[in-house]
Design a protein around this motif. Sequence first.
Motif, short mmCIF file in Angstrom:
data_model
loop_
_atom_site.label_atom_id
_atom_site.label_comp_id
_atom_site.label_asym_id
_atom_site.label_seq_id
_atom_site.Cartn_x
_atom_site.Cartn_y
_atom_site.Cartn_z
N ASP A 31 0.85 -1.18 0.00
CA ASP A 31 0.00 0.00 0.00
C ASP A 31 0.89 1.24 0.00
OD1 ASP A 31 -1.73 -1.95 2.21
OD2 ASP A 31 -2.68 -1.25 0.35
N GLY A 32 0.25 2.37 -0.09
CA GLY A 32 1.01 3.60 0.02
C GLY A 32 1.64 4.03 -1.29
N ALA A 33 2.51 4.99 -1.18
CA ALA A 33 3.15 5.58 -2.34
C ALA A 33 4.60 5.92 -2.02
CB ALA A 33 2.40 6.84 -2.78
N ILE A 34 5.42 5.86 -3.04
CA ILE A 34 6.83 6.22 -2.90
C ILE A 34 7.14 7.28 -3.95
CG2 ILE A 34 9.20 5.44 -2.86
CD1 ILE A 34 6.52 2.83 -2.77
N GLY A 35 7.79 8.32 -3.51
CA GLY A 35 8.10 9.41 -4.43
C GLY A 35 9.57 9.75 -4.43
N TRP A 36 10.00 10.35 -5.53
CA TRP A 36 11.33 10.93 -5.65
C TRP A 36 11.19 12.44 -5.74
CZ3 TRP A 36 15.94 8.66 -5.00
CH2 TRP A 36 16.03 7.27 -5.12
N PHE A 37 12.01 13.12 -4.98
CA PHE A 37 12.01 14.57 -4.94
C PHE A 37 13.45 15.05 -5.08
CE2 PHE A 37 7.62 14.90 -3.60
CZ PHE A 37 7.40 13.62 -3.08
N ARG A 38 13.60 16.29 -5.46
CA ARG A 38 14.96 16.82 -5.58
C ARG A 38 15.00 18.25 -5.11
NH1 ARG A 38 15.49 17.00 -12.23
NH2 ARG A 38 14.12 18.79 -12.57
N GLN A 39 16.20 18.65 -4.70
CA GLN A 39 16.40 20.01 -4.25
C GLN A 39 17.77 20.49 -4.71
OE1 GLN A 39 15.89 20.71 -0.03
NE2 GLN A 39 15.49 22.89 -0.39
N ALA A 40 17.75 21.51 -5.53
CA ALA A 40 18.99 22.12 -5.99
C ALA A 40 19.38 23.24 -5.03
CB ALA A 40 18.80 22.67 -7.40
N PRO A 41 20.66 23.59 -4.97
CA PRO A 41 21.09 24.65 -4.07
C PRO A 41 20.32 25.95 -4.30
CG PRO A 41 22.99 23.51 -4.95
CD PRO A 41 21.79 22.99 -5.68
N GLY A 42 19.78 26.50 -3.24
CA GLY A 42 19.07 27.75 -3.33
C GLY A 42 17.66 27.65 -3.88
N LYS A 43 17.19 26.43 -4.11
CA LYS A 43 15.85 26.24 -4.66
C LYS A 43 15.00 25.40 -3.72
CE LYS A 43 17.04 26.75 -9.54
NZ LYS A 43 16.87 26.18 -10.91
N ASP A 44 13.70 25.46 -3.93
CA ASP A 44 12.79 24.66 -3.12
C ASP A 44 12.83 23.20 -3.55
OD1 ASP A 44 10.26 27.28 -3.11
OD2 ASP A 44 11.94 26.92 -1.74
N ARG A 45 12.44 22.35 -2.63
CA ARG A 45 12.32 20.93 -2.97
C ARG A 45 11.15 20.76 -3.93
NH1 ARG A 45 12.94 16.50 1.70
NH2 ARG A 45 14.83 17.79 1.85
N GLU A 46 11.34 19.93 -4.94
CA GLU A 46 10.28 19.73 -5.93
C GLU A 46 10.08 18.25 -6.21
OE1 GLU A 46 11.56 21.79 -9.44
OE2 GLU A 46 12.93 20.21 -10.04
N GLY A 47 8.87 17.92 -6.56
CA GLY A 47 8.55 16.54 -6.89
C GLY A 47 9.06 16.16 -8.27
N VAL A 48 9.58 14.96 -8.36
CA VAL A 48 10.09 14.44 -9.63
C VAL A 48 9.20 13.34 -10.16
CG1 VAL A 48 12.04 13.29 -10.74
CG2 VAL A 48 12.46 15.03 -8.99
N SER A 49 8.92 12.36 -9.31
CA SER A 49 8.14 11.22 -9.75
C SER A 49 7.54 10.53 -8.53
CB SER A 49 9.03 10.24 -10.53
OG SER A 49 8.26 9.16 -11.03
N ALA A 92 21.03 18.15 -8.51
CA ALA A 92 20.31 18.35 -7.24
C ALA A 92 20.60 17.18 -6.32
CB ALA A 92 18.81 18.46 -7.48
N SER A 93 20.21 17.34 -5.07
CA SER A 93 20.14 16.20 -4.17
C SER A 93 18.77 15.55 -4.36
CB SER A 93 20.32 16.65 -2.72
OG SER A 93 21.64 17.07 -2.49
N TYR A 94 18.78 14.24 -4.53
CA TYR A 94 17.55 13.51 -4.78
C TYR A 94 17.17 12.70 -3.53
CZ TYR A 94 17.56 14.67 -9.71
OH TYR A 94 17.52 15.35 -10.91
N TYR A 95 15.92 12.80 -3.17
CA TYR A 95 15.41 12.15 -1.97
C TYR A 95 14.24 11.24 -2.33
CZ TYR A 95 17.79 16.09 0.27
OH TYR A 95 18.72 17.02 0.66
N CYS A 96 14.16 10.10 -1.68
CA CYS A 96 12.94 9.32 -1.79
C CYS A 96 12.14 9.49 -0.50
CB CYS A 96 13.22 7.85 -2.08
SG CYS A 96 14.08 6.94 -0.79
N ALA A 97 10.86 9.32 -0.62
CA ALA A 97 9.96 9.49 0.51
C ALA A 97 8.79 8.53 0.37
CB ALA A 97 9.46 10.94 0.58
N VAL A 98 8.20 8.22 1.50
CA VAL A 98 7.10 7.26 1.55
C VAL A 98 5.87 7.89 2.19
CG1 VAL A 98 6.32 5.21 2.80
CG2 VAL A 98 8.47 5.13 1.57
N ASP A 99 4.75 7.69 1.54
CA ASP A 99 3.45 8.01 2.13
C ASP A 99 2.83 6.67 2.50
OD1 ASP A 99 0.72 8.48 2.55
OD2 ASP A 99 0.68 10.15 1.16
N ILE A 100 2.73 6.41 3.78
CA ILE A 100 2.28 5.11 4.25
C ILE A 100 0.89 4.77 3.72
CG2 ILE A 100 1.64 3.76 6.28
CD1 ILE A 100 4.60 4.04 5.94
#
Length: 129
Positions: A31-49, A92-100
């Motif tokens: 269940d749930g969802a997994i996303g990839w997000f990124r944040q470049a220096p000086g910019k807001d974090r944004e959703g990728v996929s 950018a720095s790429y982050y994964c995140a989970v929505d349970i």
Amino acid sequence: EVQLAESGGGLVQAGGSLRLSCAASGFTFDDGAIGWFRQAPGKDREGVSCINSGYGNTYYAHSVKGRFTISRDKDKNTVYLQMNSLKPEDTASYYCAVDIDGPCTVVGGRPSYYGMDYWGKGTLVTVSS
């Protein structure tokens, strides 16, 4: 406790490819969802996929559609982000995140971090011109 560990970042020339991995523990891909997000220096974090764990529906930001592919391996509890035709603006720095509870949330045509419960520490992607 849910833990996420990203890997696969690095330095690549424009036009090149990288595959990011997000290994999850304490969370199963039923269940749930997994996303990839990124944040470049000086910019807001944004959703990728983002991918819905159950049905596998995928969502992409317009800027990466056709170049990036998100996928999941339920047996390995891992989500991947295949990145092709990389551009310097993908740096950018790429982050994964989970929505349970999921599913993926899309706002303004871009996967949103609202609702994401757990985050990894990120992996740096640098694309040189």
